[in-house]
Design a protein around this motif. Structure first.
Motif, PDB file in Angstrom:
ATOM      1  N   GLU A   1       0.832  -1.205   0.000  1.00 56.54           N
ATOM      2  CA  GLU A   1       0.000   0.000   0.000  1.00 56.54           C
ATOM      3  C   GLU A   1       0.874   1.266   0.000  1.00 56.54           C
ATOM      4  OE1 GLU A   1      -3.194   0.043  -0.453  1.00 56.54           O
ATOM      5  OE2 GLU A   1      -3.580   2.155   0.011  1.00 56.54           O
ATOM      6  N   LEU A   2       1.949   1.254   0.772  1.00 61.92           N
ATOM      7  CA  LEU A   2       2.828   2.440   0.812  1.00 61.92           C
ATOM      8  C   LEU A   2       3.461   2.683  -0.560  1.00 61.92           C
ATOM      9  CD1 LEU A   2       4.613   2.034   4.285  1.00 61.92           C
ATOM     10  CD2 LEU A   2       2.751   3.610   3.695  1.00 61.92           C
ATOM     11  N   ILE A   3       3.867   1.614  -1.214  1.00 60.76           N
ATOM     12  CA  ILE A   3       4.463   1.740  -2.556  1.00 60.76           C
ATOM     13  C   ILE A   3       3.414   2.350  -3.510  1.00 60.76           C
ATOM     14  CG2 ILE A   3       5.359   0.435  -4.545  1.00 60.76           C
ATOM     15  CD1 ILE A   3       6.456  -1.617  -2.394  1.00 60.76           C
ATOM     16  N   ALA A   4       2.202   1.817  -3.441  1.00 58.10           N
ATOM     17  CA  ALA A   4       1.131   2.307  -4.328  1.00 58.10           C
ATOM     18  C   ALA A   4       0.808   3.776  -4.034  1.00 58.10           C
ATOM     19  CB  ALA A   4      -0.116   1.449  -4.152  1.00 58.10           C
ATOM     20  N   ARG A   5       0.807   4.133  -2.765  1.00 61.14           N
ATOM     21  CA  ARG A   5       0.445   5.516  -2.422  1.00 61.14           C
ATOM     22  C   ARG A   5       1.524   6.495  -2.866  1.00 61.14           C
ATOM     23  NH1 ARG A   5      -3.061   5.613   3.224  1.00 61.14           N
ATOM     24  NH2 ARG A   5      -4.293   3.789   2.687  1.00 61.14           N
ATOM     25  N   GLU A   6       2.795   6.072  -2.821  1.00 62.03           N
ATOM     26  CA  GLU A   6       3.809   7.025  -3.325  1.00 62.03           C
ATOM     27  C   GLU A   6       3.649   7.170  -4.843  1.00 62.03           C
ATOM     28  OE1 GLU A   6       8.276   6.661  -3.273  1.00 62.03           O
ATOM     29  OE2 GLU A   6       8.060   8.585  -2.241  1.00 62.03           O
ATOM     30  N   LYS A   7       3.388   6.065  -5.516  1.00 66.06           N
ATOM     31  CA  LYS A   7       3.179   6.127  -6.982  1.00 66.06           C
ATOM     32  C   LYS A   7       1.998   7.037  -7.313  1.00 66.06           C
ATOM     33  CE  LYS A   7       5.439   2.195  -9.007  1.00 66.06           C
ATOM     34  NZ  LYS A   7       6.021   1.443  -7.872  1.00 66.06           N
ATOM     35  N   ALA A   8       0.987   7.020  -6.453  1.00 64.36           N
ATOM     36  CA  ALA A   8      -0.212   7.846  -6.680  1.00 64.36           C
ATOM     37  C   ALA A   8      -0.015   9.286  -6.201  1.00 64.36           C
ATOM     38  CB  ALA A   8      -1.400   7.211  -5.965  1.00 64.36           C
ATOM     39  N   GLY A   9       1.176   9.598  -5.689  1.00 63.31           N
ATOM     40  CA  GLY A   9       1.468  10.976  -5.266  1.00 63.31           C
ATOM     41  C   GLY A   9       0.922  11.342  -3.895  1.00 63.31           C
ATOM     42  N   LYS A  10       0.551  10.322  -3.114  1.00 64.61           N
ATOM     43  CA  LYS A  10      -0.039  10.636  -1.804  1.00 64.61           C
ATOM     44  C   LYS A  10       0.997  10.689  -0.677  1.00 64.61           C
ATOM     45  CE  LYS A  10      -4.519   8.556  -2.778  1.00 64.61           C
ATOM     46  NZ  LYS A  10      -5.082   7.199  -2.764  1.00 64.61           N
ATOM     47  N   ILE A  11       2.129  10.044  -0.883  1.00 69.92           N
ATOM     48  CA  ILE A  11       3.199  10.053   0.131  1.00 69.92           C
ATOM     49  C   ILE A  11       4.501  10.360  -0.596  1.00 69.92           C
ATOM     50  CG2 ILE A  11       4.410   8.755   1.937  1.00 69.92           C
ATOM     51  CD1 ILE A  11       2.192   6.892   2.249  1.00 69.92           C
ATOM     52  N   ASP A  12       5.402  11.058   0.101  1.00 71.12           N
ATOM     53  CA  ASP A  12       6.720  11.322  -0.479  1.00 71.12           C
ATOM     54  C   ASP A  12       7.770  10.825   0.521  1.00 71.12           C
ATOM     55  OD1 ASP A  12       9.055  12.315  -1.476  1.00 71.12           O
ATOM     56  OD2 ASP A  12       8.519  14.435  -1.239  1.00 71.12           O
ATOM     57  N   PHE A  13       8.514   9.799   0.104  1.00 75.95           N
ATOM     58  CA  PHE A  13       9.502   9.202   1.017  1.00 75.95           C
ATOM     59  C   PHE A  13      10.896   9.803   0.853  1.00 75.95           C
ATOM     60  CE2 PHE A  13       6.327   5.782   1.112  1.00 75.95           C
ATOM     61  CZ  PHE A  13       6.333   5.451   2.460  1.00 75.95           C
ATOM     62  N   SER A  14      11.032  10.837   0.019  1.00 80.01           N
ATOM     63  CA  SER A  14      12.390  11.280  -0.343  1.00 80.01           C
ATOM     64  C   SER A  14      13.171  11.855   0.837  1.00 80.01           C
ATOM     65  CB  SER A  14      12.334  12.272  -1.503  1.00 80.01           C
ATOM     66  OG  SER A  14      11.607  13.408  -1.114  1.00 80.01           O
ATOM     67  N   LYS A  15      12.493  12.296   1.870  1.00 79.56           N
ATOM     68  CA  LYS A  15      13.223  12.842   3.038  1.00 79.56           C
ATOM     69  C   LYS A  15      13.108  11.921   4.261  1.00 79.56           C
ATOM     70  CE  LYS A  15      12.792  17.764   1.914  1.00 79.56           C
ATOM     71  NZ  LYS A  15      11.708  17.767   0.889  1.00 79.56           N
ATOM     72  N   VAL A  16      12.328  10.875   4.130  1.00 73.30           N
ATOM     73  CA  VAL A  16      12.080   9.977   5.272  1.00 73.30           C
ATOM     74  C   VAL A  16      13.347   9.186   5.617  1.00 73.30           C
ATOM     75  CG1 VAL A  16      10.762   7.886   5.936  1.00 73.30           C
ATOM     76  CG2 VAL A  16       9.610   9.809   4.788  1.00 73.30           C
ATOM     77  N   ARG A  17      13.526   8.914   6.917  1.00 71.90           N
ATOM     78  CA  ARG A  17      14.609   8.021   7.366  1.00 71.90           C
ATOM     79  C   ARG A  17      13.968   6.752   7.949  1.00 71.90           C
ATOM     80  NH1 ARG A  17      17.048  12.713   9.875  1.00 71.90           N
ATOM     81  NH2 ARG A  17      15.031  13.069  10.818  1.00 71.90           N
ATOM     82  N   SER A  18      14.613   5.617   7.779  1.00 69.65           N
ATOM     83  CA  SER A  18      14.027   4.392   8.336  1.00 69.65           C
ATOM     84  C   SER A  18      15.057   3.585   9.112  1.00 69.65           C
ATOM     85  CB  SER A  18      13.432   3.519   7.220  1.00 69.65           C
ATOM     86  OG  SER A  18      14.450   2.878   6.493  1.00 69.65           O
ATOM     87  N   ALA A  19      14.591   2.981  10.190  1.00 65.02           N
ATOM     88  CA  ALA A  19      15.446   2.118  11.022  1.00 65.02           C
ATOM     89  C   ALA A  19      14.697   0.808  11.232  1.00 65.02           C
ATOM     90  CB  ALA A  19      15.704   2.791  12.369  1.00 65.02           C
ATOM     91  N   ASN A  20      15.329  -0.300  10.900  1.00 68.48           N
ATOM     92  CA  ASN A  20      14.659  -1.587  11.091  1.00 68.48           C
ATOM     93  C   ASN A  20      14.872  -2.150  12.483  1.00 68.48           C
ATOM     94  OD1 ASN A  20      14.075  -1.882   8.040  1.00 68.48           O
ATOM     95  ND2 ASN A  20      13.241  -3.730   9.019  1.00 68.48           N
ATOM     96  N   LEU A  21      13.929  -2.967  12.881  1.00 67.70           N
ATOM     97  CA  LEU A  21      13.954  -3.555  14.218  1.00 67.70           C
ATOM     98  C   LEU A  21      15.094  -4.528  14.429  1.00 67.70           C
ATOM     99  CD1 LEU A  21      10.246  -4.663  14.717  1.00 67.70           C
ATOM    100  CD2 LEU A  21      11.515  -3.128  16.235  1.00 67.70           C
TER     101      LEU A  21
END
Ligand code: F6R
Length: 244
Positions: free
Chosen positions: A49-69
């Protein structure tokens, strides 16, 4: 069960969409948000869903940082079963997040203790985790924090229990190939996140879900500590919800 907000979805797929709403809101408010990520089967609908929403222009991950558990000890980042590879394949390679803004504990680190310390420092230098995603194991583990007589604080090495080794063997050629140790954020690391989104789906998780949020807080059920977190959103499907 003081602060937990509960959302009940009809299906696991819909649970993923509700979780995506949470992450979308966090990132809309703070484009450089730090999101904590998990592997396993549970987050897959969310990641799609997150992948689809960025493709649809609803989310922008370009500045997001991620840390895995967490990550298996001894597996290289490009190993078929490493959690780094899982994250690349199921989310990170399909969104605009910058590779240098994504961290997963290093399974091959020579000095594990130092790496764990640096992992904590990196998260701290980012200002902490804004929204941490969690799944739950059948024994109540979160990350790889297995039932113990205390709640471990920081990122650390753990020996895996027989139950977890058995649960994960489906991904390996044989049970002998399943790593016996892992590196995981501690319960303290997880509890320091400003917001937590836990997804629980499937009837096989019903019993542990009930113990986690409606039983005593007990390190033998590591996830039960979440009852003390001020901002938890539990998203489960009908099959996992323990009441009619
Ligand atoms: C994965 C993780 C684990 C899983 C848990 C549930 O990074 O931290 O705690 O969330 O084992 O796994 P699934 O979703 O496969 O049932």
């Amino acid at each position: 069960m003081l602060h937990t907000r509960i959302l009940i979805a009809d299906t696991a797929e819909q649970a993923g969409k509700l979780a995506a709403d949470e992450f979308e809101a966090v990132i809309a408010k703070k484009p450089a948000a730090v999101i904590g990520l998990a592997t396993g089967s549970t987050p897959l609908p969310l990641y799609r869903e997150l992948i689809a929403r960025e493709k649809a222009g609803k989310i922008d991950f370009s500045k997001v940082r991620s840390a895995n558990l967490d990550e298996y000890k001894g597996l290289a980042p490009d190993h078929e079963q490493s959690y780094r590879k899982f994250m690349q394949d199921n989310l990170l390679s399909h969104i605009s997040i910058k590779p240098e803004n994504t961290i997963v504990p290093l399974g091959l680190a020579e000095d594990i203790e130092k790496m764990c310390q640096e992992y904590e420092e990196k998260i701290e230098s980012w200002g902490g985790v804004d929204c941490q995603l969690l799944g739950i194991g059948h024994d109540g583990h979160i990350g790889f924090n297995e039932p113990e007589d205390h709640f471990p604080a920081m990122t650390h090495e753990v020996k895996l229990t027989e139950m977890t080794i058995n649960a994960n063997k489906r991904f390996f050629d044989s049970i002998d190939d399943v790593p016996r140790a892992a590196i995981t954020m501690g319960i303290g690391t997880i509890m320091a996140a400003k917001k937590i989104v836990m997804i629980v789906t499937g009837a096989d998780k019903k019993e542990i879900l009930k113990k986690t949020f409606w039983g005593p807080v007990d390190p033998q059920v590591p996830a039960s500590i979440l009852q003390f977190h001020p901002d938890v959103t539990l998203i489960c499907d009908k099959a996992a919800y323990p009441f009619d």
